[in-house]
Write an enzyme that holds these catalytic residues in place. Structure first.
Site, mmCIF file in Angstrom:
data_model
loop_
_atom_site.group_PDB
_atom_site.id
_atom_site.type_symbol
_atom_site.label_atom_id
_atom_site.label_comp_id
_atom_site.label_asym_id
_atom_site.label_seq_id
_atom_site.Cartn_x
_atom_site.Cartn_y
_atom_site.Cartn_z
ATOM 1 N N THR A 152 14.336 5.186 9.207
ATOM 2 C CA THR A 152 14.727 3.739 10.183
ATOM 3 C C THR A 152 14.535 2.395 9.257
ATOM 4 O O THR A 152 13.493 1.931 9.535
ATOM 5 C CB THR A 152 15.400 3.703 10.910
ATOM 6 O OG1 THR A 152 15.993 4.674 11.939
ATOM 7 C CG2 THR A 152 16.196 1.995 11.914
ATOM 8 N N THR A 174 1.115 -1.124 0.089
ATOM 9 C CA THR A 174 0.119 -0.440 0.097
ATOM 10 C C THR A 174 0.835 1.779 -0.142
ATOM 11 O O THR A 174 0.471 2.263 -0.991
ATOM 12 C CB THR A 174 -1.163 0.126 1.124
ATOM 13 O OG1 THR A 174 -1.858 -1.049 1.055
ATOM 14 C CG2 THR A 174 -2.453 1.007 1.454
ATOM 15 N N CYS A 182 -9.751 -6.787 1.992
ATOM 16 C CA CYS A 182 -9.615 -5.254 2.466
ATOM 17 C C CYS A 182 -10.903 -4.864 2.735
ATOM 18 O O CYS A 182 -11.373 -4.101 2.881
ATOM 19 C CB CYS A 182 -8.809 -5.082 1.695
ATOM 20 S SG CYS A 182 -7.135 -5.481 1.814
ATOM 21 N N ASN A 201 -6.818 -9.560 -7.609
ATOM 22 C CA ASN A 201 -6.358 -10.144 -6.820
ATOM 23 C C ASN A 201 -7.915 -10.803 -5.860
ATOM 24 O O ASN A 201 -7.586 -11.874 -5.076
ATOM 25 C CB ASN A 201 -6.357 -9.024 -5.326
ATOM 26 C CG ASN A 201 -7.047 -7.780 -5.429
ATOM 27 O OD1 ASN A 201 -7.082 -7.496 -6.719
ATOM 28 N ND2 ASN A 201 -7.669 -8.044 -4.106
ATOM 29 N N GLY A 260 5.624 -7.829 0.688
ATOM 30 C CA GLY A 260 7.110 -9.623 1.483
ATOM 31 C C GLY A 260 5.417 -10.276 1.817
ATOM 32 O O GLY A 260 5.844 -11.306 1.105
#
Lengths: 383, 385
Positions: free
Chosen positions: A234, A70, A322, A148, A197
């Site tokens: 980070t 997203t 979703c 999807n 991922g």
């Protein structure tokens, strides 16, 4: 448990988890630190970047890590739009994931003309419609690589060519295809590609945006200099290492795994089609992801099917996870011209690495009875 | 390896890792899924939200999970500014905010917002009068860090909170440096928006939180499936969120004893350095500072040479924020404190944490005077006073 909802999310592979572990509390430093542990963390990030680049055939400096698919979609569309201001048209498909669709619609607030491309009954985007609408004012064409919900694979090479003819950028949300189909970024003509991922056995909370070298885009998140000033924060080192491992594992199982899943999926469809009357396949009969089976079981609510399968220990979906929370029928199926009541009766099975023959057999055994029971209660159904 | 750079990054507590592991491959569901695996994910997501809410005395619905502190800062400032610009276009920050906040402010400045950067005193404390004076009727937001990430100075958060509440201005605080060192109560301190990082309480990287006081309106930055009450789309990073939950629970229990230990180390380090190394000074506040932080400067040497000399001895330290360590510019925080460039460049930041041992402090104190002396011997600028 029989999990058949791999398009919603997949478990991380044990090898992915093992690869990540040392980066939680041994090699835990901040890659921006110049001391030894910091440099080791930096090396891990850069090594992972090289693995992604090799996996997708991109340059190393074309890979930008994000927190997921997203964010990658938002970064692609907004990043491009906010770094330029001349071209004012955005083209996307009517069956995009919400991450792309809502981002494109949002851009209308900034003076962009946003155009949704229709699809045919199989879920394939209308190329003539794109040809008709695209012009020199078009900034970006964003069409997903595969859908999807129904698994239809879009003709992205041709779309890229059309886009490039007008100097527009071609973005594809490849969240459902990375790890499932071989992707050659260079050869495909894609300018921007989003991936996630957890859809191919990597961890949640990490993804990437691939951006063709030379294409300028603004960051979405401002702050430190990470990701060449395009994505501050980070680096999620364990997540990035896990994502790279997921790519390596996917690379190894091409193309046998696709073949295996296709056989299982085809068997599932063949068998339930022969046992259950009045069901239909949603999606393209051939150009479709090997792991996805979307059907409509007429006169039965998809949600009732899910709950009954759930009680039998079988976990499937009515479509996109979703939008499962909403009572609206799937906008993807509606866009394919499927009537609302048939869309309401849809059921999606998505298979994956740990789906075995026995899982499919169990569904074949259980589903007809569930359908029969639900139809017996339905006032609409007559034998 | 001796690690004195806990402010840049912290190891994940083994208990946190244990708690996360099942959520990678056993309880791996997507909370948006309707089946049992999805329900389990929703359940642990709710529990985690409650745990983090409790950690800062907030309500669960006031907790938004993000991908980290930088995203939280972006959502707080950009999300609030864009949603509330009809009320005014003036935002106040301090001169010693984290680089992410400074860069967000610059971005907003380019987009029509006016930014005032309030100065700090020599110890790094916000000048409250300057803050008061800079408020105009166009001010919509004040963002001041709870404690500074470099020199560890703690701000008068309750006073700033009160001031903002009285004037009807939203108050955001970046609490990343403070969250492992101070029991934070958003209610008592009248905080409206607060940034937390999972890693800074020994949770995993890639997770953070933005606390948003109920009733406050923000625009999302990442849009899509509408997760996190519509304020942050994207499949929830469940293992990461569970890790942050566990980290918050442990921190809540162990913070007091941890601070007590860190204070002993801190005192020993400050005394040991100031007593044994000539021309050495403490940067930041002598008392109102985080227990895990010491920050020195040494006449006549470069912080970077010191860092590299200690690196050779397998000791990891910092010269300032890791996020800006690549640049050759001196720390903007130290310059804001009133240090000149050479002083700022001669600085060394040591941040301690849960896994430091008393021997780490001894080792450093044994080594440091010699290292400083050697480096000064090489410096043409340094003459012992």
């Amino acid at each position: 448990m029989i999990y058949l909802d791999y398009n919603a999310t997949a478990p991380a592979d044990p090898e992915v988890i093992e690869a990540m572990k040392p980066y939680f509390n041994e090699l835990y430093a901040n890659p921006s630190s110049i001391h030894t542990p910091g440099q080791k963390a930096k090396q891990a990030v850069e090594h992972s970047r090289a693995i992604l680049a090799q996996f997708l055939n991109t340059r190393v400096d074309e890979v930008y890590f994000t927190s997921g698919g997203t964010e990658a979609d938002n970064l692609a569309i907004k990043g491009l739009a906010f770094s330029r201001n001349k071209r004012k048209k955005i083209i996307y498909s009517s069956i995009e994931h919400h991450a792309v669709m809502n981002t494109c619609k949002y851009m209308a607030k900034f003076g962009y003309e946003v155009i949704a491309v229709p699809v045919d009954k199989y879920g394939v985007v209308d190329l003539d419609f794109i040809r008709d609408k695209i012009d020199d004012n078009t900034l970006i064409v964003s069409i997903m690589h595969a859908n999807n919900e129904v698994g239809t694979i879009e003709p992205i090479k041709e779309i890229a060519q059309i886009a490039h003819k007008y100097g527009a950028v071609f973005h594809t949300d490849a969240v459902q295809t990375v790890g499932k189909l071989r992707i050659d970024f260079k050869e495909s003509g894609i300018d921007m590609l989003s991936l996630s991922g957890h859809k191919f056995y990597g961890p949640k909370g990490v993804g990437a945006l691939i951006v063709k070298k030379g294409l300028r885009f603004d960051p979405l998140l401002h702050g430190g200099h990470q990701e060449k000033n395009h994505r501050a924060g980070t680096e999620n080192v364990p997540g990035i290492v896990g994502l790279a491992k997921a790519c390596e594992l996917a690379q190894k199982e091409f193309p046998q795994e696709e073949k295996r899943l296709r056989q299982l999926r085809d068997k599932l469809w063949r068998e339930i089609d022969s046992r259950i009357p009045e069901i239909q396949l949603n999606g393209h009969p051939e150009t479709m992801l090997a792991n996805t089976l979307n059907i409509s079981v007429k006169y039965v609510e998809g949600e009732s099917l899910i709950l009954n399968l759930n009680a039998a220990g079988i976990y499937a979906s009515t479509g996109s996870a979703c939008s499962s929370g909403s009572l609206e029928p799937s906008y993807v199926l509606l866009a394919m011209g499927i009537p609302a009541e048939v869309a309401h009766s849809s059921l999606r099975f998505s298979l994956g690495r740990w789906t075995g023959q026995e899982d499919i057999d169990k569904v074949i055994e259980v589903l007809p009875g569930i359908v029969e029971k639900l139809r017996a209660m339905s006032p609409l159904y007559k034998k | 390896m001796i690690y004195f750079d806990y402010q840049s990054s912290k190891p994940v507590d083994p208990r946190v890792i244990e708690s996360m592991l099942p959520y990678f491959d056993k309880k791996f569901g997507n909370p948006s899924s309707l089946h049992k695996i999805g329900d389990e994910a929703t359940e642990i997501l709710d529990h985690s939200r409650q745990a983090v809410a409790k950690f800062i005395n907030a309500k669960p619905e006031e907790i938004i999970f993000t991908s980290g502190a930088t995203e939280s800062n972006n959502l707080a400032l950009i999300g609030f500014a864009l949603r509330n610009k009809h009320k005014g276009n003036h935002i106040i920050i301090s001169e010693i905010e984290h680089i992410s906040l400074h860069n967000i402010a610059k971005y907003l400045q380019k987009n029509g917002f006016e930014i005032t950067r309030v100065p700090v005193d020599f110890y790094g404390q916000i000048d409250l009068d300057a803050l008061k004076d800079s408020i105009t009727d166009k001010t919509i937001l004040v963002s001041i860090n709870y404690a500074n990430n470099e020199v560890g100075t703690i701000q008068e958060i309750a006073e700033i909170g009160n001031l903002c509440r009285e004037r009807g201005i939203a108050f955001h605080t970046d609490a990343v440096a403070a969250e492992s060192q101070i029991h934070i109560n958003v209610e008592d301190n009248k905080i409206d928006l607060m940034t937390l990082s999972s890693n800074d309480i020994y949770g995993p990287k890639g997770v953070g939180v933005l606390y948003i006081k109920k009733g406050l309106r923000l625009n999302p930055i990442i849009i899509g499936g509408g997760q996190e009450f519509g304020l942050r789309s994207g499949t929830e990073n469940i293992p990461g969120i569970v890790g942050m939950k566990t980290a918050a629970e442990i921190m809540e229990k162990e913070m007091d004893s941890e601070i007590a230990t860190l204070k002993v180390y801190q005192k020993k380090l400050i005394q040991g350095v100031l007593d044994n190394i000539p021309d050495s000074y403490l940067n930041g506040h002598p008392e109102k500072r985080l227990a895990n932080n010491v920050h020195f400067r040494f006449d006549g040497i470069e912080g970077e040479s010191l860092l590299l000399a200690l690196k050779d001895k397998d000791i990891s330290v910092s010269t300032g924020s890791a996020c800006s360590s690549k640049t050759l510019e001196p720390s903007h925080t130290l310059i804001a404190l009133g240090l000149v460039h050479e002083e700022a460049h001669g600085s060394l930041q040591l941040t301690m944490g849960r896994f430091n041992k008393p021997e780490d402090i001894d080792t450093l104190l044994n080594l440091l005077p010699g290292v400083v002396k050697k480096l000064r011997g090489l410096s043409p600028l340094y003459k012992e006073s």
